[in-house]
Design a protein around this motif. Structure first.
Motif, PDB file in Angstrom:
ATOM      1  N   PHE A  56      36.885  43.501  44.100  1.00 38.84           N
ATOM      2  CA  PHE A  56      35.702  43.400  44.879  1.00 38.84           C
ATOM      3  C   PHE A  56      34.427  42.976  44.235  1.00 38.84           C
ATOM      4  O   PHE A  56      34.016  43.168  43.058  1.00 38.84           O
ATOM      5  N   HIS A  84      33.066  58.749  43.192  1.00 33.78           N
ATOM      6  CA  HIS A  84      33.368  60.311  42.955  1.00 33.78           C
ATOM      7  C   HIS A  84      34.460  60.533  41.835  1.00 33.78           C
ATOM      8  O   HIS A  84      34.606  61.429  41.333  1.00 33.78           O
ATOM      9  N   THR A 139      44.216  57.232  51.713  1.00 35.57           N
ATOM     10  CA  THR A 139      42.846  56.791  51.419  1.00 35.57           C
ATOM     11  C   THR A 139      41.827  57.726  51.730  1.00 35.57           C
ATOM     12  O   THR A 139      40.743  58.125  51.554  1.00 35.57           O
ATOM     13  N   ARG A 181      34.198  49.154  52.004  1.00 29.52           N
ATOM     14  CA  ARG A 181      35.037  48.335  50.900  1.00 29.52           C
ATOM     15  C   ARG A 181      35.664  49.285  49.925  1.00 29.52           C
ATOM     16  O   ARG A 181      36.706  49.172  49.364  1.00 29.52           O
ATOM     17  N   LEU A 182      35.281  50.649  49.851  1.00 26.77           N
ATOM     18  CA  LEU A 182      35.765  51.726  49.033  1.00 26.77           C
ATOM     19  C   LEU A 182      37.447  52.055  49.636  1.00 26.77           C
ATOM     20  O   LEU A 182      38.426  52.032  49.130  1.00 26.77           O
ATOM     21  N   VAL A 190      39.776  59.166  49.089  1.00 27.95           N
ATOM     22  CA  VAL A 190      38.573  58.250  48.904  1.00 27.95           C
ATOM     23  C   VAL A 190      37.445  58.846  49.885  1.00 27.95           C
ATOM     24  O   VAL A 190      36.166  59.182  49.661  1.00 27.95           O
ATOM     25  N   GLN A 208      38.952  49.980  51.467  1.00 24.75           N
ATOM     26  CA  GLN A 208      39.586  48.706  51.534  1.00 24.75           C
ATOM     27  C   GLN A 208      40.262  48.720  49.959  1.00 24.75           C
ATOM     28  O   GLN A 208      41.401  48.174  49.984  1.00 24.75           O
ATOM     29  N   ALA A 209      39.209  48.863  48.918  1.00 20.82           N
ATOM     30  CA  ALA A 209      39.960  48.977  47.755  1.00 20.82           C
ATOM     31  C   ALA A 209      41.376  49.747  47.587  1.00 20.82           C
ATOM     32  O   ALA A 209      42.240  49.451  46.921  1.00 20.82           O
ATOM     33  N   ALA A 210      40.933  50.939  48.293  1.00 18.10           N
ATOM     34  CA  ALA A 210      42.015  52.182  47.864  1.00 18.10           C
ATOM     35  C   ALA A 210      43.356  51.632  48.621  1.00 18.10           C
ATOM     36  O   ALA A 210      44.416  51.610  48.032  1.00 18.10           O
ATOM     37  N   ARG A 211      43.218  50.679  49.649  1.00 19.92           N
ATOM     38  CA  ARG A 211      44.460  50.209  50.254  1.00 19.92           C
ATOM     39  C   ARG A 211      45.289  49.095  49.703  1.00 19.92           C
ATOM     40  O   ARG A 211      46.333  49.238  49.401  1.00 19.92           O
ATOM     41  N   THR A 212      44.147  48.460  48.981  1.00 23.67           N
ATOM     42  CA  THR A 212      44.754  47.139  47.937  1.00 23.67           C
ATOM     43  C   THR A 212      45.482  47.529  46.955  1.00 23.67           C
ATOM     44  O   THR A 212      46.342  47.049  46.297  1.00 23.67           O
ATOM     45  N   LEU A 213      45.186  48.860  46.414  1.00 17.48           N
ATOM     46  CA  LEU A 213      45.585  49.671  45.433  1.00 17.48           C
ATOM     47  C   LEU A 213      46.887  50.344  45.797  1.00 17.48           C
ATOM     48  O   LEU A 213      47.297  50.895  44.854  1.00 17.48           O
ATOM     49  N   GLY A 214      47.424  50.310  46.871  1.00 22.95           N
ATOM     50  CA  GLY A 214      48.567  50.993  47.220  1.00 22.95           C
ATOM     51  C   GLY A 214      48.460  52.250  47.901  1.00 22.95           C
ATOM     52  O   GLY A 214      49.402  52.806  48.166  1.00 22.95           O
ATOM     53  N   ALA A 215      47.365  52.450  48.321  1.00 22.74           N
ATOM     54  CA  ALA A 215      47.207  53.943  49.099  1.00 22.74           C
ATOM     55  C   ALA A 215      47.340  53.863  50.711  1.00 22.74           C
ATOM     56  O   ALA A 215      46.755  52.679  51.073  1.00 22.74           O
ATOM     57  N   ALA A 225      48.311  56.554  43.603  1.00 24.68           N
ATOM     58  CA  ALA A 225      48.643  56.256  45.000  1.00 24.68           C
ATOM     59  C   ALA A 225      50.176  55.899  45.253  1.00 24.68           C
ATOM     60  O   ALA A 225      50.594  56.130  46.269  1.00 24.68           O
ATOM     61  N   ARG A 226      50.640  55.557  44.177  1.00 26.35           N
ATOM     62  CA  ARG A 226      52.061  55.105  44.037  1.00 26.35           C
ATOM     63  C   ARG A 226      52.880  56.193  43.554  1.00 26.35           C
ATOM     64  O   ARG A 226      53.913  55.899  43.038  1.00 26.35           O
ATOM     65  N   GLU A 266      48.786  47.914  51.537  1.00 23.64           N
ATOM     66  CA  GLU A 266      49.577  48.642  50.483  1.00 23.64           C
ATOM     67  C   GLU A 266      50.807  48.063  50.258  1.00 23.64           C
ATOM     68  O   GLU A 266      51.819  48.540  49.498  1.00 23.64           O
TER      69      GLU A 266
END
Lengths: 226, 270
Positions: free
Chosen positions: A85, A93, B179, B164-165, B183, B167-174, A106-107, A77
């Motif tokens: 991906f 969800h 996360t 991967r869900l 998620v 991981q995706a959240a982390r790369t999106l800034g969470a 998230a930001r 982050e």
């Protein structure tokens, strides 16, 4: 101003050595056999796994280095690396719009602002009519657009795409390739693209590097350089 | 004209064995329901001893289940996603209370938290805190026997969760917490509900460790199962009424939440 990669990732019986620079605005495609470390390379850049040795840096900001004198590991982050991906990895969800708004929320962007911008991003990718759909209502190509929107809305400095056209039917593939071409034309940072689909790659970029793998009975050694 | 069954045949004998199994489960329950004294059902239920035990059980089981959830989630997550020294030992220890006779758990709890116990003596000497035979002891006993169920269910859920869900959240800034809350938990929700129900059911039914470590004091540590045992020992019909209540509550909760799991599973699926 480049993405500088000079690192090893060592596992029990696998060794990956990466040594290459990707310039801003360049679209670099990685190819190579299954299990050769293409996805692992993307994960190392994104901060999803640390490298065993070497350095990953972007425009003089060190993302990851593991040397005897210094050790740095920026969390994902903190890197502004956008990852699309394989198969999208969309949040099951959440609906399409909520998926795209996720990175803004998230930001700490306010909810109304995030929803506003998510609608605009979906409209840019011509998928806004599916904003309120849940994921199982979306086709493979539509999911791929939502995944792209979800990543692009966070305005990453670096864009990584893992098999963006794999698993799509012929029509959606051509569609996605056209879309990627438009996105790459305006994206100012480095782009790394992992793909098996050689036709798709060659219509997107001329810079292609192949991971070479040497296998012995005990170890596979992958090397990635220009 | 005879109709042969138009479906794939099952292994010969399975049906009869399966029916026997179902009867062996159902028969004791039916026998109990038949003997419930319906005429003085309400008077038995509204007696002081019964309502006290009911409320005590409700309170303690909810507290112990909440503790199990709060403490079990991080442990299950770490067991599923991180490798650390002696992880196999930790994993075995965590599930041990599931196979341990509850009365042994009660004895062990006494030697840990009792006034002469490992921690209990220090608590008593330094702060004058005595846990043994208090309501906190009843809660601890329930927690001890029930938390393994939650850990086992959640560890398996976290292992099946598509990493991967996150991981995706982390790369999106969470961050890691964001996360986990936005998620991971929503995606494993069906397992979370199943885990909570199982844990709560085990805590509600807890008997052996409670009577050993917390005792059988009405109003303080006499939970429903203990009240049933006490009434049954003295030949009181109340045992039947309370048993029926426990059975009915468990049944209703399971059925209600079963609908919940199914719809949650559908929503969570692809």
């Amino acid at each position: 101003m480049t993405l500088h990669l000079d690192f090893d990732i060592a596992r029990d019986n696998f060794m990956l050595t990466v040594n290459l620079d990707v310039a801003n605005g360049e679209v670099l495609a990685l190819t190579g056999p299954n299990g050769s470390g293409k996805t692992t390379t993307l994960h190392a850049i994104a901060g999803l796994l640390p490298c065993s040795r070497g350095v990953i840096s972007f425009n003089d900001v060190i993302f990851d280095t593991n040397a005897s004198t210094t050790s740095v590991f920026l969390q994902p982050e903190q890197r502004k690396v956008g990852v699309v991906f394989q198969d999208g990895a969309l949040f099951p969800h959440l609906n399409a719009l909520q998926n795209v708004a996720y990175g803004l929320r998230a930001r700490a962007v306010t909810k109304s602002d995030a929803i506003d911008r998510a609608h605009k991003m979906l409209a840019t990718l011509k998928i806004d009519h599916m904003a309120d759909s849940s994921l199982h209502q979306l086709s493979g190509g539509q999911k791929q657009r939502v995944a792209l929107a979800r990543t692009l809305i966070t305005q990453p400095d670096i864009l990584l795409l893992d098999e963006p056209t794999t698993g799509l039917d012929q029509e959606s593939r051509q569609d996605t390739v056209r879309l990627l071409d438009e996105i790459f034309a305006t994206f100012t940072g480095p782009v790394l693209l992992v793909s098996h689909q050689h036709d798709d790659i060659s219509s997107l970029t001329r810079s292609i590097v192949q991971i070479t793998v040497e296998r012995t009975a005990k170890q596979a050694t992958s090397t990635l350089h220009r | 004209m005879t109709h042969r069954s138009r479906s794939l045949s099952s292994p010969r004998g399975f049906l009869i064995i399966a029916v026997t199994c179902a009867i062996l489960i159902a028969l004791p329950l039916v026998a109990l329901i038949i003997r419930v004294p319906w005429t003085n059902f309400w008077s038995s239920l509204s007696s002081d001893a019964a309502t006290t035990a009911l409320f005590l059980s409700a309170r303690t089981s909810l507290i112990s289940t909440s503790l199990a959830v709060i403490t079990g989630l991080p442990l299950a997550w770490l067991l599923a996603h991180r490798n650390f020294p002696y992880i196999a030992v930790v994993r075995a220890l965590c599930v041990l209370p599931m196979v341990l006779p509850p009365v042994v758990g009660g004895v062990a709890l006494l030697y840990a938290f009792g006034t002469k116990g490992l921690i209990g003596s220090a608590l008593d000497n330094w702060w004058g805190i005595r846990l043994g035979f208090t309501q906190i002891a009843a809660i601890l006993a329930q927690y001890f026997v029930a938390v393994p169920f939650f850990i086992v269910v959640m560890e398996s859920a976290f292992q099946q969760f598509d990493q991967r869900l996150a991981q995706a959240a982390r790369t999106l800034g969470a961050g890691p917490w964001h996360t986990f809350v936005t998620v991971t938990l929503p995606v494993v929700r069906p397992a979370l509900i199943a885990g909570v129900v199982l844990t709560w059911a085990r805590a509600l039914g807890e008997f052996g460790a409670t009577i050993t470590f917390a005792g059988n004091t009405p109003g303080r540590t006499q939970t429903l199962p203990l009240a049933i045992y006490t009434a049954f020992e003295s030949g009181d019909d109340q045992a039947l009424v309370l048993s029926f209540i426990m059975m009915a509550v468990s049944f209703v909760v399971l059925v209600l939440l079963r609908q919940h799991w199914i719809s949650a599973l559908k929503r969570g699926g692809q």
